[in-house]
Design an enzyme around this catalytic site. Structure first.
Site, mmCIF file in Angstrom:
data_model
loop_
_atom_site.group_PDB
_atom_site.id
_atom_site.type_symbol
_atom_site.label_atom_id
_atom_site.label_comp_id
_atom_site.label_asym_id
_atom_site.label_seq_id
_atom_site.Cartn_x
_atom_site.Cartn_y
_atom_site.Cartn_z
ATOM 1 N N PHE A 234 0.872 -1.182 0.000
ATOM 2 C CA PHE A 234 0.000 0.000 0.000
ATOM 3 C C PHE A 234 0.909 1.232 0.000
ATOM 4 O O PHE A 234 0.753 2.156 0.798
ATOM 5 C CB PHE A 234 -0.921 0.037 1.221
ATOM 6 C CG PHE A 234 -1.774 -1.183 1.423
ATOM 7 C CD1 PHE A 234 -2.961 -1.357 0.730
ATOM 8 C CD2 PHE A 234 -1.402 -2.168 2.333
ATOM 9 C CE1 PHE A 234 -3.763 -2.477 0.938
ATOM 10 C CE2 PHE A 234 -2.194 -3.287 2.543
ATOM 11 C CZ PHE A 234 -3.372 -3.445 1.844
ATOM 12 N N ASP A 256 1.193 -1.406 -4.859
ATOM 13 C CA ASP A 256 0.008 -0.582 -4.730
ATOM 14 C C ASP A 256 -0.966 -0.945 -5.855
ATOM 15 O O ASP A 256 -0.555 -1.452 -6.903
ATOM 16 C CB ASP A 256 0.365 0.908 -4.804
ATOM 17 C CG ASP A 256 -0.702 1.787 -4.182
ATOM 18 O OD1 ASP A 256 -0.591 2.067 -2.965
ATOM 19 O OD2 ASP A 256 -1.652 2.178 -4.873
ATOM 20 N N ALA A 285 -3.310 -5.697 -2.972
ATOM 21 C CA ALA A 285 -2.263 -5.982 -1.991
ATOM 22 C C ALA A 285 -2.376 -7.396 -1.424
ATOM 23 O O ALA A 285 -1.361 -8.077 -1.251
ATOM 24 C CB ALA A 285 -2.321 -4.955 -0.870
ATOM 25 N N ASP A 305 0.794 -0.199 4.984
ATOM 26 C CA ASP A 305 0.118 1.050 5.357
ATOM 27 C C ASP A 305 -1.167 1.189 4.537
ATOM 28 O O ASP A 305 -1.262 2.010 3.624
ATOM 29 C CB ASP A 305 1.063 2.230 5.094
ATOM 30 C CG ASP A 305 0.445 3.573 5.473
ATOM 31 O OD1 ASP A 305 -0.518 3.579 6.261
ATOM 32 O OD2 ASP A 305 0.931 4.606 4.973
ATOM 33 N N CYS A 345 -5.127 3.972 9.647
ATOM 34 C CA CYS A 345 -5.611 5.359 9.683
ATOM 35 C C CYS A 345 -7.119 5.393 9.902
ATOM 36 O O CYS A 345 -7.775 6.380 9.586
ATOM 37 C CB CYS A 345 -5.234 6.093 8.400
ATOM 38 S SG CYS A 345 -5.905 5.353 6.891
#
Length: 400
Positions: A234, A256, A285, A305, A345
């Protein structure tokens, strides 16, 4: 007559947390408000005075009857004027922090509520700034905000980025604009952690680059030995991979789903002088992680990530399963004694749940681990202590 007497009044229900509002919580949800016909007719972005159940004033708020977050606290001064001086004062205060922290003007300048601008994000790229006005009040005052931004910082280009689901929840448009100057016709080079990143301010994700991971990129770079083989999954525009190459890694593979992002990553590697040590692989991914395991690939450092797997509370359980799966698949690719970094996140996933999901995944891969570091967003992304959502980014690093 003061502004307080002319502005609409919005009253909290008796069971609403008025004390929390007084102590710094910045949001008022629609179901905490006494909603009468007059309240519902307030124009989105208008200012009002928030009162407790006894009609005692609490704060000046921006109102949006179309949003679940119906009010956002702007000021404790009930007579505050949202004029150029108001905007300039807050921008100047935010700028002072960034100039203390960074030698070059590449950072998040305004981080929403924590910098006194509810729902507003501004990222700076040298002489250019990108604004995300993700709340109706900011859209209504966008011209004044732009003027103040130019006046305080001296930037020559200001862009409006209208992407993202938040604006839709506020009933706002998705039209990007050039507010000042001329939009760049090519990606801009951004120096960070000894590498150069290419930020596409007009066609990239969000504002063009994610500054929040800067300290975690730096920590990952500390983990590499000269000649190390590293994997950045990612990768977007090469965040961890380019930083680890700058730290001495021998080879980096960036994975990605976006060909455009990988092209920017490759340009960043070229600009960083590490193109001969940088490779990309486009694809899902999860599929690529499985393929690499089937190929017998092993790496000294693996970083994952991903985007927010749990963007809301409703998606929490599915998101935790996805984080566990990422940890399981990536752990199998780490050499004995190597390192695994996992990031989230997602606002809805707190650090404890994310760490537990990551540790379960590593265990399911048959690996033993030491948790060696926990990272967060950099200091140009300050947290508002009263708002858990402002601490959205978590990164956990393990030695396997």
């Amino acid at each position: 007559m003061t502004q307080t007497n002319t502005r609409p009044r919005i009253r909290l229900k008796p069971k609403a947390n008025a004390r929390g509002m007084r102590h710094g919580f910045p949001w008022v949800y629609a179901n905490d408000i006494v909603a009468d016909r007059r309240t519902r007719k307030i124009e989105a972005g208008a200012l009002a005075v928030l009162e407790d159940e006894n009609r005692a004033p609490i704060a000046l708020v921006a109102v949006n009857p179309e949003s679940k977050i119906m009010c956002r606290v702007l000021d404790r001064d009930l007579d505050a004027q949202l004029d150029a001086a108001w905007f300039e004062s807050r921008i100047r205060r935010a700028l002072a922090l960034r100039e203390r922290l960074f030698d070059t003007p590449y950072y998040r300048l305004i981080h929403a509520e924590a910098d006194g601008f509810p729902g507003v994000v501004i990222d700076r790229f040298g002489d250019a700034c990108v604004i995300q006005p993700n709340a109706a009040w900011a859209e209504a005052h966008l011209e004044t905000l732009t003027e103040a931004l130019v006046s305080v910082t001296g930037v020559t280009t200001v862009l409006k980025n209208a992407s993202g689901r938040t604006r839709g929840l506020e009933g706002l448009d998705d039209v990007n604009l050039t507010l000042r100057g001329t939009a760049p016709d090519a990606p801009l080079p951004v120096p960070m952690n000894g590498a150069t990143y290419m930020a596409d301010l007009t066609g990239g994700q969000k504002t063009g680059l994610f500054y929040d991971q800067r300290p975690n990129h730096a920590f990952a770079a500390q983990l590499v030995q000269p000649g190390a083989q590293v994997l950045d999954v990612f990768s977007h525009v090469g965040g961890f991979g380019l930083a680890m190459l700058a730290g001495g890694a021998g080879q980096a593979l960036a994975v990605d789903g976006s060909a455009a992002a990988l092209e920017l990553a490759a340009q960043g590697a070229q600009a960083s002088g590490s193109a001969d040590r940088f490779q990309t692989r486009q694809g899902d991914a999860f599929d690529v992680l499985t393929q690499l395991a089937d190929e017998g690939a092993k790496f000294d450092v693996v970083i994952c990530d991903p985007p927010a797997f749990a963007p809301s509370k409703q998606a929490l359980d599915a998101g935790l399963r996805a984080y566990e799966r990422v940890a399981r698949l990536s752990a199998s690719l780490v050499k004995p004694g190597g390192y695994l970094g996992l990031c989230s996140c997602s606002h809805a996933v707190d650090l404890g749940r994310f760490r537990d999901a990551s540790s379960r995944g590593i265990g399911r891969a048959g690996r033993q681990a030491q948790l060696i570091h926990t990272g967060f967003a950099g200091p140009d992304h300050p947290q508002l202590p009263h708002l858990a959502e402002s601490g959205y980014l978590k990164a956990v690093f393990y030695r396997l």
